[in-house]
Write a protein that holds these residues in place. Structure first.
Motif, PDB file in Angstrom:
ATOM      1  N   THR A  74      -7.357  -8.206   5.300  1.00 49.41           N
ATOM      2  CA  THR A  74      -7.803  -7.250   4.296  1.00 49.41           C
ATOM      3  C   THR A  74      -6.700  -6.776   3.538  1.00 49.41           C
ATOM      4  O   THR A  74      -7.007  -6.504   2.158  1.00 49.41           O
ATOM      5  CB  THR A  74      -8.705  -6.311   4.788  1.00 49.41           C
ATOM      6  OG1 THR A  74      -8.216  -5.215   5.555  1.00 49.41           O
ATOM      7  CG2 THR A  74     -10.002  -6.766   5.453  1.00 49.41           C
ATOM      8  N   SER A  78      -6.550  -7.400  -0.524  1.00 44.74           N
ATOM      9  CA  SER A  78      -6.781  -6.531  -1.436  1.00 44.74           C
ATOM     10  C   SER A  78      -5.575  -6.419  -2.477  1.00 44.74           C
ATOM     11  O   SER A  78      -5.929  -6.184  -3.619  1.00 44.74           O
ATOM     12  CB  SER A  78      -6.721  -4.964  -1.014  1.00 44.74           C
ATOM     13  OG  SER A  78      -5.626  -4.516  -0.607  1.00 44.74           O
ATOM     14  N   ARG A  83      -8.181  -3.725  -5.119  1.00 45.03           N
ATOM     15  CA  ARG A  83      -8.651  -2.769  -4.093  1.00 45.03           C
ATOM     16  C   ARG A  83     -10.276  -2.383  -3.863  1.00 45.03           C
ATOM     17  O   ARG A  83     -10.836  -2.234  -2.927  1.00 45.03           O
ATOM     18  CB  ARG A  83      -8.104  -1.321  -4.195  1.00 45.03           C
ATOM     19  CG  ARG A  83      -6.283  -1.571  -4.541  1.00 45.03           C
ATOM     20  CD  ARG A  83      -5.894  -2.301  -3.364  1.00 45.03           C
ATOM     21  NE  ARG A  83      -4.289  -2.168  -3.883  1.00 45.03           N
ATOM     22  CZ  ARG A  83      -3.481  -3.144  -3.016  1.00 45.03           C
ATOM     23  NH1 ARG A  83      -3.708  -3.856  -2.478  1.00 45.03           N
ATOM     24  NH2 ARG A  83      -2.029  -2.743  -3.826  1.00 45.03           N
ATOM     25  N   ARG A  84     -10.815  -2.065  -5.270  1.00 42.34           N
ATOM     26  CA  ARG A  84     -12.310  -1.753  -5.059  1.00 42.34           C
ATOM     27  C   ARG A  84     -13.070  -2.934  -4.841  1.00 42.34           C
ATOM     28  O   ARG A  84     -13.889  -2.712  -3.913  1.00 42.34           O
ATOM     29  CB  ARG A  84     -12.450  -1.535  -6.740  1.00 42.34           C
ATOM     30  CG  ARG A  84     -14.040  -0.742  -6.800  1.00 42.34           C
ATOM     31  CD  ARG A  84     -14.519  -0.495  -7.977  1.00 42.34           C
ATOM     32  NE  ARG A  84     -14.451  -1.548  -9.032  1.00 42.34           N
ATOM     33  CZ  ARG A  84     -14.917  -1.337 -10.308  1.00 42.34           C
ATOM     34  NH1 ARG A  84     -15.506   0.106 -10.822  1.00 42.34           N
ATOM     35  NH2 ARG A  84     -15.155  -2.195 -11.102  1.00 42.34           N
ATOM     36  N   ARG A  85     -12.926  -4.184  -5.052  1.00 49.26           N
ATOM     37  CA  ARG A  85     -13.637  -5.238  -4.564  1.00 49.26           C
ATOM     38  C   ARG A  85     -13.590  -5.387  -3.218  1.00 49.26           C
ATOM     39  O   ARG A  85     -14.749  -5.366  -2.269  1.00 49.26           O
ATOM     40  CB  ARG A  85     -13.014  -6.543  -5.344  1.00 49.26           C
ATOM     41  CG  ARG A  85     -14.063  -7.819  -4.805  1.00 49.26           C
ATOM     42  CD  ARG A  85     -13.470  -9.039  -5.526  1.00 49.26           C
ATOM     43  NE  ARG A  85     -13.230  -8.823  -7.130  1.00 49.26           N
ATOM     44  CZ  ARG A  85     -13.035  -9.692  -7.920  1.00 49.26           C
ATOM     45  NH1 ARG A  85     -12.431 -10.761  -7.296  1.00 49.26           N
ATOM     46  NH2 ARG A  85     -13.316  -9.709  -9.371  1.00 49.26           N
ATOM     47  N   VAL A  86     -12.232  -5.265  -2.464  1.00 55.84           N
ATOM     48  CA  VAL A  86     -12.368  -5.467  -1.084  1.00 55.84           C
ATOM     49  C   VAL A  86     -13.041  -4.053  -0.194  1.00 55.84           C
ATOM     50  O   VAL A  86     -13.825  -4.467   0.482  1.00 55.84           O
ATOM     51  CB  VAL A  86     -10.844  -5.460  -0.611  1.00 55.84           C
ATOM     52  CG1 VAL A  86     -10.672  -5.324   0.864  1.00 55.84           C
ATOM     53  CG2 VAL A  86     -10.183  -7.042  -1.116  1.00 55.84           C
ATOM     54  N   VAL A  87     -12.727  -2.971  -0.816  1.00 54.59           N
ATOM     55  CA  VAL A  87     -13.567  -1.906  -0.238  1.00 54.59           C
ATOM     56  C   VAL A  87     -14.980  -1.921  -0.201  1.00 54.59           C
ATOM     57  O   VAL A  87     -15.727  -1.639   0.822  1.00 54.59           O
ATOM     58  CB  VAL A  87     -13.001  -0.345  -0.838  1.00 54.59           C
ATOM     59  CG1 VAL A  87     -13.885   0.531  -0.657  1.00 54.59           C
ATOM     60  CG2 VAL A  87     -11.429  -0.347  -0.705  1.00 54.59           C
ATOM     61  N   GLY A 123     -11.910  -3.546   5.876  1.00 50.39           N
ATOM     62  CA  GLY A 123     -11.676  -3.667   4.459  1.00 50.39           C
ATOM     63  C   GLY A 123     -11.531  -2.098   3.684  1.00 50.39           C
ATOM     64  O   GLY A 123     -11.081  -2.388   2.398  1.00 50.39           O
ATOM     65  N   ALA A 127      -6.717  -1.060   1.883  1.00 51.90           N
ATOM     66  CA  ALA A 127      -7.088  -0.853   0.706  1.00 51.90           C
ATOM     67  C   ALA A 127      -7.178   0.425  -0.089  1.00 51.90           C
ATOM     68  O   ALA A 127      -6.729   0.832  -1.141  1.00 51.90           O
ATOM     69  CB  ALA A 127      -8.447  -1.654   0.246  1.00 51.90           C
ATOM     70  N   TYR A 131      -4.775   2.212  -2.786  1.00 48.90           N
ATOM     71  CA  TYR A 131      -5.257   2.594  -4.009  1.00 48.90           C
ATOM     72  C   TYR A 131      -4.603   3.924  -4.250  1.00 48.90           C
ATOM     73  O   TYR A 131      -4.504   4.422  -5.574  1.00 48.90           O
ATOM     74  CB  TYR A 131      -6.985   2.725  -3.852  1.00 48.90           C
ATOM     75  CG  TYR A 131      -7.478   2.970  -5.143  1.00 48.90           C
ATOM     76  CD1 TYR A 131      -7.895   2.065  -6.182  1.00 48.90           C
ATOM     77  CD2 TYR A 131      -8.100   4.388  -5.406  1.00 48.90           C
ATOM     78  CE1 TYR A 131      -8.602   2.538  -7.218  1.00 48.90           C
ATOM     79  CE2 TYR A 131      -8.478   4.766  -6.557  1.00 48.90           C
ATOM     80  CZ  TYR A 131      -8.848   3.748  -7.416  1.00 48.90           C
ATOM     81  OH  TYR A 131      -9.762   4.504  -8.619  1.00 48.90           O
ATOM     82  N   ASP A 197     -10.550  -3.155 -10.915  1.00 52.33           N
ATOM     83  CA  ASP A 197      -9.489  -3.553 -10.166  1.00 52.33           C
ATOM     84  C   ASP A 197      -8.211  -4.008 -11.286  1.00 52.33           C
ATOM     85  O   ASP A 197      -8.680  -4.332 -12.468  1.00 52.33           O
ATOM     86  CB  ASP A 197      -9.796  -4.638  -9.442  1.00 52.33           C
ATOM     87  CG  ASP A 197     -10.431  -4.183  -8.090  1.00 52.33           C
ATOM     88  OD1 ASP A 197     -10.024  -2.962  -7.492  1.00 52.33           O
ATOM     89  OD2 ASP A 197     -11.520  -4.871  -7.872  1.00 52.33           O
TER      90      ASP A 197
END
Length: 411
Positions: A74, A78, A83-87, A123, A127, A131, A197
């Motif tokens: 992960t 990221s 970062r936001r998408r994976v989190v 996830g 990330a 971030y 992101d």
């Protein structure tokens, strides 16, 4: 991750500090707590499934291994996708798997759910830390990262506390329902709080990660730290599992006493960030070795006494938790420094070692449980001493490897 592996096409905007740190800290408590919440639920789950509490420890181990291994994937993802998408995606997977866990009718089904939970939970941590390092203004960045890391460490206790309290009200299945709802709320909150992101051009982030990993695993000082890290959360989880399953009758037969025992350690976790300026005066490897080595007093004394009073257990566990909490922050920073431009890979490997050890803790207790409480605790003491020896060996190498002197030529 090397600094040249990923490039952004847009300037980095500063994130709103207060609400970002608050939501991420709460999320860190909840996500990491998912690993430990099953410890107080083991007897109830085993009873429902007509199995043993020892067998039910695989619900902790399966999550832990999936969570630890997931970090290795992960983090690079990221970098590739943001970062936001994976989190948010990871938290969504975690929420769905947690709902499924509430319906589990047998141990094998729960193990599958816990593996998926671990993958989803993975996830968040890499990330989120990346971030904060990218998006929080430099003047507040250290505070932001400290809050998140402290929350993750505190979750080792709070996850058990919340689960035990909720189980008394709604049963063990209710614990998973509550956590699923809370995870979903936090996923939505982070979707709103985290900035969009960055647009990235990537030169095979996964390939760069694994190439960096191979190089890091040729450095003796890092290998010693990684091996020593296996013992840190391993002995922590093993201690609580041993007390839960094989401890003194005053604890094993009294859920209220176990709840009080877990709660009594929280002040030790909260105090560590405030002692950072004092602890930083000692080299990270030496500090970790001293903390782990002196913490062995707890399993040794409890093992020798055999049936200690609850007050003695509480006092010794407070000492034990404080010592374990001293180990990781300094080592995390040192591993990052020694990893040079491969900082992301180095820290991911260190975190993997910590959580792999935590996953093995319950199985160590299960394997030795038939030999009695004292045998389990003396074995835990031996594991701690082995970890101490590895970290002392790393400390001897550190003056030649730290501060980039010989390492600069190897990066």
């Amino acid at each position: 991750m090397t600094e040249t592996a990923l490039r952004t096409d847009n300037p980095v905007a500063g994130a709103p500090v207060a609400r970002t740190v608050f939501v991420m800290t709460v999320t860190g408590l909840l996500v990491v707590g998912q690993m430990y919440l099953v410890l107080p639920l083991l007897p109830a789950m085993a009873q429902d499934w007509h199995t043993t509490a020892t067998a039910a420890t695989w619900t902790a181990t399966s999550f832990g291994f999936a969570y630890a291994a997931g970090f290795l994937i992960t983090g690079p993802l990221s970098d590739l996708y943001g970062r936001r998408r994976v989190v948010v995606t990871g938290l969504g997977v975690l929420a769905v798997a947690t709902v499924a866990a509430a319906f589990a009718t047998a141990l094998p089904a729960m193990i599958v759910c816990r593996i998926v939970q671990g993958v989803g939970a993975a996830g968040f941590s890499p990330a989120a830390l990346a971030y904060l390092s990218e998006r929080i203004p430099p003047a507040r960045r250290s505070l932001a990262v400290t809050c998140l890391v402290t929350a993750m460490v505190a979750a080792t206790v709070t996850g058990q506390l919340v689960a035990q309290a909720l189980a008394g009200i709604a049963g063990w299945r209710g614990v998973f329902w509550f956590n699923a709802g809370f995870v979903a709320v936090l996923a939505f909150s982070l979707r709103l709080v985290m900035l969009p992101d960055l647009r990235r051009r990537s030169a095979d982030a996964l390939g760069v990660f694994f190439s960096s990993t191979r190089r890091l695993l040729t450095r003796p000082v890092l290998i010693l730290i990684y091996l020593g890290a296996l013992s840190v959360l391993g002995v922590f989880v093993a201690m609580y599992t041993a007390l839960q399953l094989y401890g003194p009758p005053a604890l094993v037969g009294d859920p209220g006493a176990m709840l009080a025992l877990r709660a009594s350690s929280l002040p030790a976790l909260v105090a560590i960030p405030f002692l950072a300026s004092v602890l930083d005066r000692v080299r990270p490897t030496l500090r970790a070795a001293l903390a782990l080595g002196t913490g062995v007093v707890t399993p040794l004394v409890l093992g020798v006494v055999g049936d200690p009073p609850a007050v003695m257990v509480g006092g010794l566990m407070f000492l034990f938790v404080a010592k374990i909490a001293m180990v990781s922050p300094g080592l995390t920073e040192l591993v990052g420094q020694l990893s040079g431009q491969a900082r992301g890979a180095g820290v991911a490997l260190y975190t993997f070692a910590l959580l792999a050890g935590a996953s093995l803790g319950p199985q160590l207790v299960s394997a030795l449980g038939g030999h009695g409480f004292t045998a389990v605790l003396l074995t835990i003491s031996g594991v701690q001493l082995a970890g101490t020896a590895l970290l002392l060996a790393a400390d001897r190498l550190r003056p030649r490897a730290a501060d980039g002197r010989p390492d600069r030529g190897r990066r």
